[in-house]
Design a protein around this motif. Structure first.
Motif, mmCIF file in Angstrom:
data_model
loop_
_atom_site.group_PDB
_atom_site.id
_atom_site.type_symbol
_atom_site.label_atom_id
_atom_site.label_comp_id
_atom_site.label_asym_id
_atom_site.label_seq_id
_atom_site.Cartn_x
_atom_site.Cartn_y
_atom_site.Cartn_z
ATOM 1 N N PHE A 1 0.849 -1.194 0.000
ATOM 2 C CA PHE A 1 0.000 0.000 0.000
ATOM 3 C C PHE A 1 0.880 1.238 0.000
ATOM 4 C CE2 PHE A 1 -1.828 3.465 2.514
ATOM 5 C CZ PHE A 1 -3.001 3.708 1.815
ATOM 6 N N ALA A 2 0.528 2.226 -0.824
ATOM 7 C CA ALA A 2 1.282 3.483 -0.882
ATOM 8 C C ALA A 2 0.352 4.661 -0.632
ATOM 9 C CB ALA A 2 1.959 3.637 -2.252
ATOM 10 N N LEU A 3 0.810 5.580 0.208
ATOM 11 C CA LEU A 3 0.084 6.816 0.486
ATOM 12 C C LEU A 3 0.891 7.978 -0.059
ATOM 13 C CD1 LEU A 3 -2.266 8.309 1.992
ATOM 14 C CD2 LEU A 3 -0.689 8.501 3.929
ATOM 15 N N LEU A 4 0.283 8.777 -0.933
ATOM 16 C CA LEU A 4 0.910 9.993 -1.457
ATOM 17 C C LEU A 4 0.221 11.163 -0.789
ATOM 18 C CD1 LEU A 4 1.871 7.884 -3.520
ATOM 19 C CD2 LEU A 4 1.552 9.584 -5.311
ATOM 20 N N TRP A 5 0.966 11.888 0.050
ATOM 21 C CA TRP A 5 0.335 12.887 0.903
ATOM 22 C C TRP A 5 1.230 14.101 1.011
ATOM 23 C CZ3 TRP A 5 -4.512 12.220 1.587
ATOM 24 C CH2 TRP A 5 -5.217 12.892 2.587
ATOM 25 N N GLY A 6 0.645 15.308 1.087
ATOM 26 C CA GLY A 6 1.461 16.506 1.121
ATOM 27 C C GLY A 6 1.238 17.413 2.300
ATOM 28 N N SER A 7 0.350 17.028 3.216
ATOM 29 C CA SER A 7 0.012 17.914 4.315
ATOM 30 C C SER A 7 1.181 18.117 5.272
ATOM 31 C CB SER A 7 -1.187 17.345 5.086
ATOM 32 O OG SER A 7 -1.345 18.015 6.310
ATOM 33 N N GLU A 8 1.508 19.376 5.545
ATOM 34 C CA GLU A 8 2.545 19.683 6.536
ATOM 35 C C GLU A 8 2.149 19.153 7.910
ATOM 36 O OE1 GLU A 8 4.637 23.820 5.476
ATOM 37 O OE2 GLU A 8 2.469 23.954 5.637
ATOM 38 N N ILE A 9 0.848 19.221 8.224
ATOM 39 C CA ILE A 9 0.372 18.755 9.521
ATOM 40 C C ILE A 9 0.582 17.255 9.642
ATOM 41 C CG2 ILE A 9 -1.682 18.493 10.964
ATOM 42 C CD1 ILE A 9 -2.711 21.105 9.677
ATOM 43 N N PHE A 10 0.244 16.516 8.582
ATOM 44 C CA PHE A 10 0.417 15.062 8.594
ATOM 45 C C PHE A 10 1.877 14.707 8.849
ATOM 46 C CE2 PHE A 10 1.641 11.235 6.235
ATOM 47 C CZ PHE A 10 0.788 10.291 6.787
ATOM 48 N N TRP A 11 2.775 15.338 8.134
ATOM 49 C CA TRP A 11 4.189 14.976 8.260
ATOM 50 C C TRP A 11 4.770 15.450 9.586
ATOM 51 C CZ3 TRP A 11 6.025 11.309 5.394
ATOM 52 C CH2 TRP A 11 5.440 11.067 4.145
ATOM 53 N N SER A 12 4.207 16.502 10.175
ATOM 54 C CA SER A 12 4.712 16.965 11.470
ATOM 55 C C SER A 12 4.378 15.988 12.586
ATOM 56 C CB SER A 12 4.120 18.346 11.805
ATOM 57 O OG SER A 12 2.727 18.250 12.076
ATOM 58 N N PHE A 13 3.338 15.150 12.396
ATOM 59 C CA PHE A 13 2.955 14.161 13.396
ATOM 60 C C PHE A 13 3.760 12.866 13.274
ATOM 61 C CE2 PHE A 13 -1.537 16.052 13.858
ATOM 62 C CZ PHE A 13 -1.165 16.715 15.018
ATOM 63 N N LYS A 14 4.519 12.702 12.206
ATOM 64 C CA LYS A 14 5.202 11.423 11.977
ATOM 65 C C LYS A 14 6.310 11.196 12.998
ATOM 66 C CE LYS A 14 3.823 9.244 9.330
ATOM 67 N NZ LYS A 14 2.607 8.398 9.517
ATOM 68 N N GLN A 15 6.406 9.952 13.486
ATOM 69 C CA GLN A 15 7.394 9.576 14.469
ATOM 70 C C GLN A 15 8.141 8.341 13.980
ATOM 71 O OE1 GLN A 15 5.155 8.992 18.034
ATOM 72 N NE2 GLN A 15 4.543 11.135 18.204
ATOM 73 N N VAL A 16 9.214 7.997 14.681
ATOM 74 C CA VAL A 16 9.999 6.819 14.300
ATOM 75 C C VAL A 16 9.135 5.568 14.331
ATOM 76 C CG1 VAL A 16 11.935 5.338 14.960
ATOM 77 C CG2 VAL A 16 12.168 7.832 15.063
ATOM 78 N N ILE A 17 8.224 5.493 15.311
ATOM 79 C CA ILE A 17 7.374 4.301 15.414
ATOM 80 C C ILE A 17 6.501 4.124 14.173
ATOM 81 C CG2 ILE A 17 5.478 5.475 16.593
ATOM 82 C CD1 ILE A 17 5.126 2.933 18.289
ATOM 83 N N ASP A 18 6.128 5.258 13.535
ATOM 84 C CA ASP A 18 5.339 5.172 12.309
ATOM 85 C C ASP A 18 6.147 4.525 11.190
ATOM 86 O OD1 ASP A 18 2.995 6.520 13.295
ATOM 87 O OD2 ASP A 18 4.171 8.359 13.244
#
Length: 430
Positions: free
Chosen positions: A132-149
């Motif tokens: 599965f691939a997610l193509l996403w551009g939201s700054e908010i989405f990427w700011s929530f990303k962590q190593v566990i993700d």
């Protein structure tokens, strides 16, 4: 999350009447919870003599929750019983002007994930564990990303790609990486995947193993859908939702109507007087969230335009039309008529040299059209487009073209096809 997903899967075997009853019970419970624990709703419900719902129609006794109210009543919209330890602050996209913030707890996020997975399963028979691939551009989405993700993505055969800056080089790189990864399903902004499809068409290539594309977070016009379907030889599905509510509706498996996620939201469609529209009649989409007990949103005004429909598919969920755009995305003629983005998509995407466009209206008699045509825009194409715009809109707009050397950047990664700056509301064009 798995328990929630199994429950959602089981609901697909229920009758429409059972789904309607289940939805109303959740609606009645969240409204009662809001009265007991949310200061803002306690006040407005006391003013209207409303304590609980006897029928879905009673919900209309509540006022609409506008973006301004959400901004101005922030603290008073949070439940006294909010799960503060797990609450995260999220933000609206800001595409309608001021950006609002809202709280979402762990329970809401678990339901959000379960609903996402169920809609993925509606696309090309995808199953958990398939690439599965997610193509996403939201700054908010990427700011929530962590190593566990990143670890979770690796273990679940999932890849995420940032489409924040859609340059020509990035589009080419994304096609290369998708071709190497071989996803069964891609969930993506429609414009981003359309550009990747145009690059694949130029190369004469496809993405091996791709069975379905899920468009999300922006309109999926028929012309863009057809390009992706033709180039990649796969199914293309539409999904409608927003950060405030999670998924609102998704296209029926195998194609068809947009099915409302009744376990997650209650949807109303209202006319300009605030009255319910008849089935098939377009109006303002108003959404009540059913799974966010920490900050319930009751009768949230989305500014989107759609219609409720009579259900025709096999699954038992209520149906609605696709969302063509927001009210402020409708281009206005001097006679007061409105033209939605799908007309311009139909006109522009018939010309293969045009990879992206955006129509901006700052005055009622004129249109400024941004065009990304990497190999140039022919003058005969310009003349034909102006003629067709005049013919189909019924008005001789003054049309100015602005050709772009690269795709513009967007703070959300997505792009509105039409941006109207009329009516006293200044939008923020992507």
């Amino acid at each position: 999350m798995r328990e929630r997903l199994e429950w959602l899967r089981g609901n697909q075997e229920r009758s429409p009447e059972e789904i309607a009853e289940l939805q109303f019970e959740k609606l009645r419970e969240i409204v009662g919870h809001a009265y007991r624990t949310v200061p803002y709703y306690r006040r407005v419900m006391d003013e209207r003599g409303l304590r609980e719902l006897d029928s879905p129609a009673d919900l209309r006794r509540l006022p609409l929750l506008s973006r301004d109210i959400l901004i101005n009543e922030q603290d008073r919209l949070v439940s006294d019983e909010a799960d503060i330890a797990t609450c995260q602050t999220n933000f609206s996209s800001g595409s309608t002007g001021r950006r609002a913030q809202f709280k979402q707890d762990l329970d809401f996020r678990m339901w959000m994930r379960a609903h996402q997975l169920r809609t993925y399963e509606w696309c090309g028979n995808w199953r958990l564990g398939d690439p599965f691939a997610l193509l996403w551009g939201s700054e908010i989405f990427w700011s929530f990303k962590q190593v566990i993700d990143q670890v979770d993505n690796l273990l679940s055969n999932r890849r995420e790609f940032n489409t924040f800056r859609l340059s020509r080089a990035l589009v080419s790189k994304l096609l290369n990486e998708l071709s190497t990864f071989r996803p069964t399903l891609v969930s993506t902004y429609a414009n981003a995947m359309h550009l990747i499809a145009k690059e694949a068409e130029r190369r004469g290539s496809r993405i091996p193993g791709l069975r379905a594309i899920q468009g999300t977070s922006e309109p999926l016009p028929p012309a863009l859908r057809e390009t992706m379907r033709r180039v990649f030889d796969c199914d293309v599905y539409d999904k409608y939702g927003m950060r405030e509510t999670n998924i609102v509706s998704h296209e029926h498996p195998g194609g068809g109507q947009m099915l409302i996620q009744a376990e997650n939201v209650f949807v109303e469609v209202l006319d300009d007087r605030g009255e319910p529209c008849a089935d098939g009649e377009k109006g303002r989409v108003v959404v009540t969230t059913l799974n966010n007990r920490s900050m319930p949103l009751l009768r949230y005004e989305t500014s989107d335009i759609a219609a409720l429909l009579k259900r025709t598919g096999e699954l038992p969920y209520p149906a609605m039309s696709t969302v063509a755009g927001r009210r402020q995305d409708l281009i206005r003629t001097p006679t007061g008529d409105h033209v939605d983005a799908y007309l311009f998509s139909y006109l522009f995407m018939r010309f293969p040299e045009i990879h992206w466009f955006q129509v901006v209206q700052t005055e009622v008699h004129a249109l400024r059209i941004k065009v990304y045509a990497p190999h140039g825009l022919r003058q005969d194409t310009v003349r034909t487009l102006v003629e067709r715009i005049h013919h189909h809109t019924g008005h001789p707009f003054r049309v100015e073209f602005e050709t772009l050397d690269e795709m513009p950047e967007s703070s959300t990664g997505k792009f509105r096809l039409c941006v109207s700056e009329l009516g006293g509301t200044t939008e923020e064009p992507a």
